[in-house]
Design a protein around this motif. Structure first.
Motif, PDB file in Angstrom:
ATOM      1  N   ARG A   1       2.480   5.033  20.060  1.00 35.07           N
ATOM      2  CA  ARG A   1       2.436   5.624  18.709  1.00 35.07           C
ATOM      3  C   ARG A   1       2.484   4.535  17.648  1.00 35.07           C
ATOM      4  O   ARG A   1       1.790   4.606  16.637  1.00 35.07           O
ATOM      5  CB  ARG A   1       3.607   6.587  18.518  1.00 35.07           C
ATOM      6  N   LEU A   2       3.311   3.519  17.847  1.00 32.50           N
ATOM      7  CA  LEU A   2       3.408   2.424  16.890  1.00 32.50           C
ATOM      8  C   LEU A   2       2.093   1.656  16.840  1.00 32.50           C
ATOM      9  O   LEU A   2       1.588   1.342  15.761  1.00 32.50           O
ATOM     10  CB  LEU A   2       4.566   1.496  17.244  1.00 32.50           C
ATOM     11  N   ASP A   3       1.518   1.369  17.976  1.00 30.76           N
ATOM     12  CA  ASP A   3       0.241   0.670  18.032  1.00 30.76           C
ATOM     13  C   ASP A   3      -0.841   1.461  17.304  1.00 30.76           C
ATOM     14  O   ASP A   3      -1.653   0.902  16.559  1.00 30.76           O
ATOM     15  CB  ASP A   3      -0.160   0.419  19.489  1.00 30.76           C
ATOM     16  N   SER A   4      -0.841   2.777  17.486  1.00 28.74           N
ATOM     17  CA  SER A   4      -1.805   3.638  16.799  1.00 28.74           C
ATOM     18  C   SER A   4      -1.615   3.565  15.283  1.00 28.74           C
ATOM     19  O   SER A   4      -2.591   3.503  14.528  1.00 28.74           O
ATOM     20  CB  SER A   4      -1.646   5.073  17.288  1.00 28.74           C
ATOM     21  N   SER A   5      -0.369   3.562  14.829  1.00 25.48           N
ATOM     22  CA  SER A   5      -0.082   3.451  13.386  1.00 25.48           C
ATOM     23  C   SER A   5      -0.573   2.129  12.829  1.00 25.48           C
ATOM     24  O   SER A   5      -1.135   2.070  11.736  1.00 25.48           O
ATOM     25  CB  SER A   5       1.416   3.592  13.135  1.00 25.48           C
ATOM     26  N   ILE A   6      -0.383   1.062  13.573  1.00 25.94           N
ATOM     27  CA  ILE A   6      -0.831  -0.263  13.126  1.00 25.94           C
ATOM     28  C   ILE A   6      -2.348  -0.288  12.981  1.00 25.94           C
ATOM     29  O   ILE A   6      -2.882  -0.847  12.025  1.00 25.94           O
ATOM     30  CB  ILE A   6      -0.332  -1.358  14.087  1.00 25.94           C
ATOM     31  N   ARG A   7      -3.053   0.342  13.910  1.00 24.69           N
ATOM     32  CA  ARG A   7      -4.513   0.381  13.816  1.00 24.69           C
ATOM     33  C   ARG A   7      -4.983   1.239  12.642  1.00 24.69           C
ATOM     34  O   ARG A   7      -5.992   0.951  12.018  1.00 24.69           O
ATOM     35  CB  ARG A   7      -5.117   0.884  15.125  1.00 24.69           C
ATOM     36  N   MET A   8      -4.239   2.320  12.336  1.00 21.65           N
ATOM     37  CA  MET A   8      -4.618   3.209  11.226  1.00 21.65           C
ATOM     38  C   MET A   8      -4.334   2.604   9.859  1.00 21.65           C
ATOM     39  O   MET A   8      -4.992   2.940   8.877  1.00 21.65           O
ATOM     40  CB  MET A   8      -3.867   4.538  11.343  1.00 21.65           C
ATOM     41  N   TYR A   9      -3.334   1.731   9.781  1.00 17.82           N
ATOM     42  CA  TYR A   9      -2.899   1.170   8.498  1.00 17.82           C
ATOM     43  C   TYR A   9      -2.926  -0.354   8.578  1.00 17.82           C
ATOM     44  O   TYR A   9      -1.925  -0.989   8.884  1.00 17.82           O
ATOM     45  CB  TYR A   9      -1.505   1.676   8.130  1.00 17.82           C
ATOM     46  N   PRO A  10      -4.077  -0.960   8.285  1.00 15.76           N
ATOM     47  CA  PRO A  10      -4.218  -2.412   8.409  1.00 15.76           C
ATOM     48  C   PRO A  10      -3.250  -3.203   7.526  1.00 15.76           C
ATOM     49  O   PRO A  10      -2.978  -4.365   7.809  1.00 15.76           O
ATOM     50  CB  PRO A  10      -5.675  -2.687   8.043  1.00 15.76           C
ATOM     51  N   ALA A  11      -2.704  -2.581   6.478  1.00 15.73           N
ATOM     52  CA  ALA A  11      -1.732  -3.284   5.627  1.00 15.73           C
ATOM     53  C   ALA A  11      -0.517  -3.722   6.437  1.00 15.73           C
ATOM     54  O   ALA A  11       0.150  -4.705   6.088  1.00 15.73           O
ATOM     55  CB  ALA A  11      -1.292  -2.394   4.475  1.00 15.73           C
ATOM     56  N   LEU A  12      -0.206  -3.026   7.530  1.00 17.35           N
ATOM     57  CA  LEU A  12       0.935  -3.410   8.365  1.00 17.35           C
ATOM     58  C   LEU A  12       0.748  -4.795   8.974  1.00 17.35           C
ATOM     59  O   LEU A  12       1.719  -5.479   9.274  1.00 17.35           O
ATOM     60  CB  LEU A  12       1.162  -2.379   9.475  1.00 17.35           C
ATOM     61  N   ILE A  13      -0.490  -5.224   9.135  1.00 16.39           N
ATOM     62  CA  ILE A  13      -0.781  -6.534   9.711  1.00 16.39           C
ATOM     63  C   ILE A  13      -1.175  -7.543   8.635  1.00 16.39           C
ATOM     64  O   ILE A  13      -0.703  -8.660   8.616  1.00 16.39           O
ATOM     65  CB  ILE A  13      -1.933  -6.434  10.747  1.00 16.39           C
ATOM     66  N   SER A  14      -2.056  -7.132   7.725  1.00 15.63           N
ATOM     67  CA  SER A  14      -2.650  -8.095   6.802  1.00 15.63           C
ATOM     68  C   SER A  14      -2.113  -8.031   5.378  1.00 15.63           C
ATOM     69  O   SER A  14      -2.505  -8.832   4.547  1.00 15.63           O
ATOM     70  CB  SER A  14      -4.170  -7.917   6.778  1.00 15.63           C
TER      71      SER A  14
ATOM     72  N   PHE B   1      -1.122  -4.140   0.417  1.00 19.97           N
ATOM     73  CA  PHE B   1      -2.526  -4.506   0.550  1.00 19.97           C
ATOM     74  C   PHE B   1      -3.279  -3.749  -0.529  1.00 19.97           C
ATOM     75  O   PHE B   1      -3.327  -2.516  -0.510  1.00 19.97           O
ATOM     76  CB  PHE B   1      -3.035  -4.142   1.949  1.00 19.97           C
ATOM     77  N   GLY B   2      -3.842  -4.478  -1.492  1.00 20.09           N
ATOM     78  CA  GLY B   2      -4.517  -3.836  -2.625  1.00 20.09           C
ATOM     79  C   GLY B   2      -3.512  -3.048  -3.434  1.00 20.09           C
ATOM     80  O   GLY B   2      -2.501  -3.589  -3.873  1.00 20.09           O
ATOM     81  N   ASP B   3      -3.753  -1.753  -3.592  1.00 25.61           N
ATOM     82  CA  ASP B   3      -2.838  -0.915  -4.368  1.00 25.61           C
ATOM     83  C   ASP B   3      -2.026   0.011  -3.463  1.00 25.61           C
ATOM     84  O   ASP B   3      -1.605   1.087  -3.868  1.00 25.61           O
ATOM     85  CB  ASP B   3      -3.601  -0.101  -5.415  1.00 25.61           C
ATOM     86  N   HIS B   4      -1.798  -0.420  -2.234  1.00 21.58           N
ATOM     87  CA  HIS B   4      -1.119   0.423  -1.244  1.00 21.58           C
ATOM     88  C   HIS B   4       0.110  -0.305  -0.669  1.00 21.58           C
ATOM     89  O   HIS B   4      -0.006  -1.429  -0.192  1.00 21.58           O
ATOM     90  CB  HIS B   4      -2.100   0.769  -0.125  1.00 21.58           C
ATOM     91  N   GLU B   5       1.258   0.355  -0.726  1.00 18.07           N
ATOM     92  CA  GLU B   5       2.490  -0.205  -0.171  1.00 18.07           C
ATOM     93  C   GLU B   5       2.926   0.596   1.047  1.00 18.07           C
ATOM     94  O   GLU B   5       2.938   1.826   1.026  1.00 18.07           O
ATOM     95  CB  GLU B   5       3.621  -0.170  -1.204  1.00 18.07           C
ATOM     96  N   ILE B   6       3.291  -0.120   2.094  1.00 17.67           N
ATOM     97  CA  ILE B   6       3.886   0.497   3.272  1.00 17.67           C
ATOM     98  C   ILE B   6       5.272  -0.110   3.436  1.00 17.67           C
ATOM     99  O   ILE B   6       5.425  -1.329   3.503  1.00 17.67           O
ATOM    100  CB  ILE B   6       3.030   0.273   4.524  1.00 17.67           C
ATOM    101  N   LEU B   7       6.280   0.761   3.464  1.00 14.93           N
ATOM    102  CA  LEU B   7       7.670   0.334   3.572  1.00 14.93           C
ATOM    103  C   LEU B   7       8.155   0.534   5.004  1.00 14.93           C
ATOM    104  O   LEU B   7       7.992   1.618   5.567  1.00 14.93           O
ATOM    105  CB  LEU B   7       8.548   1.144   2.614  1.00 14.93           C
ATOM    106  N   CYS B   8       8.739  -0.500   5.577  1.00 17.03           N
ATOM    107  CA  CYS B   8       9.294  -0.450   6.926  1.00 17.03           C
ATOM    108  C   CYS B   8      10.788  -0.747   6.837  1.00 17.03           C
ATOM    109  O   CYS B   8      11.207  -1.584   6.039  1.00 17.03           O
ATOM    110  CB  CYS B   8       8.647  -1.495   7.818  1.00 17.03           C
ATOM    111  N   ALA B   9      11.586  -0.070   7.661  1.00 18.87           N
ATOM    112  CA  ALA B   9      13.024  -0.333   7.684  1.00 18.87           C
ATOM    113  C   ALA B   9      13.556  -0.099   9.089  1.00 18.87           C
ATOM    114  O   ALA B   9      13.145   0.843   9.770  1.00 18.87           O
ATOM    115  CB  ALA B   9      13.752   0.552   6.679  1.00 18.87           C
ATOM    116  N   ILE B  10      14.481  -0.959   9.479  1.00 20.81           N
ATOM    117  CA  ILE B  10      15.120  -0.858  10.794  1.00 20.81           C
ATOM    118  C   ILE B  10      16.620  -0.736  10.608  1.00 20.81           C
ATOM    119  O   ILE B  10      17.227  -1.522   9.858  1.00 20.81           O
ATOM    120  CB  ILE B  10      14.832  -2.099  11.643  1.00 20.81           C
TER     121      ILE B  10
END
Length: 120
Positions: free
Chosen positions: A3-16, A50-59
């Protein structure tokens, strides 16, 4: 992991996307970054923008207790009366969180013990 891998592929901002460590607060008033000197790191939060999009991650690093914590988000990207939606969570988490005016702008996360959440 799938599921995490799928999310990373759907939201490239998580990587770049550009990386920003985010300040947190238990009371919504006093915000700080994880303290490396004392080792106090219950929650570590960061954004990828990435651009005008923010993805927030928290652990939540606590293996026994839920974390109820405010996390700063990019002030310019999040108008008042908007929200962030859960993209991924390793355990049950709120589906949507309202943007609040705290330390600029923030959201209040509920993170299960030893869990990762991702909001956009």
């Amino acid at each position: 992991m799938e599921r995490l891998d799928s999310s990373i592929r759907m939201y490239p901002a998580l990587i770049s996307g550009a990386f920003f460590l985010r300040s947190t607060s238990r009371n919504g008033s006093i915000f700080s970054y994880p303290d490396e000197q004392t080792g106090v790191k219950q929650v570590i939060a960061w954004s990828r923008i990435f651009g005008d999009h923010e993805i927030l991650c928290a652990i939540n690093l606590d293996q026994e207790k839920y974390a109820f914590i405010y996390v700063t988000v990019d002030e310019a990207m999040h108008p008042i009366d908007t929200s962030m939606k859960c993209l991924f969570a390793t355990d049950l988490s709120p589906a949507e969180l309202n943007i609040e005016v705290r330390n600029g702008k923030a959201i209040r996360l509920t993170i299960p013990p030893y869990a990762l959440v991702i909001y956009s």
